[in-house]
Design an enzyme around this catalytic site. Sequence first.
Site, PDB file in Angstrom:
ATOM      1  CB  ALA A  68      -0.913   0.003   1.227  1.00  0.00           C
ATOM      2  CG  ASP A  69       2.679   5.100  -1.427  1.00  0.00           C
ATOM      3  OD1 ASP A  69       3.743   4.881  -0.821  1.00  0.00           O
ATOM      4  OD2 ASP A  69       2.330   6.232  -1.802  1.00  0.00           O
TER       5      ASP A  69
END
Length: 188
Positions: A68-69
Site C-alpha cells: 500500500a501507499d
Amino acid sequence: MAHLILASGSPRRQELLRQLGVDFSIVSPDIDESVAVNEQAAIYVERLACEKAQAVLQQHPDAVILAADTCVSISNQIIGKPRDKQHAFEIWSLLSGRCHQVLTGVCVMTAQQQHNVVVSTDVEFQHLSLHEMDAYWASNEPIGKAGAYAIQGIAARFIPCIHGSYSNVVGLPLHETAQLLKAVGLLD
C-alpha cells in the site's frame, strides 16, 4: 495456502492488518517513491503500491504480497512528508481550515494475479494557530507522516470530521483490503 507478506515497514499498517485476523510476515521494499511529472495522486499511490508488491514478489514468488501507499492531496497537489519544521508549517498552512483528500493505493499480488484499488477519504482540518502548529511539531508526531499529521494521534483534535474510511487515513483501508484478500482466497 500461500503465505501473506506485507510489503511495508509501517507499524500503523501492520497494526491495521492484524485487525483482519490474518497471519503475515513483513518485507519492506526499497523503491523510488518520486512523483512523476504531472502524476495525479490516485495514479501515484496505485503505481507505488504495485511497484512495492512487484519488488517483494520477485524475492518471494510463492507468496501473496500486500502493498500500500498513502498520500495527502489538496487541490490536485500531492503533499508529502515534512522535511523539517518549516516545511511542516507550510503543509499545515495549506491544510488549515480546508478539506483535503487522503488516498491509499492497495495492491494484492501473486505470481498469477493482481488486484488493485485506490481509496479516497475527505478530511476536514480546523484553522490552526501558530501556537498549535508549534506545539504539534514539538510532539514529534508529524515527523515521517504524509501531510505532516497522524489522525490516530494528537492531530485528531484538529479534525472535526472525515467523509470515508478512517482506516484509509491511518494508512490501510480495511474493508477494501479484506475484499482484495478474499479475491485471492486468503479470507472467507
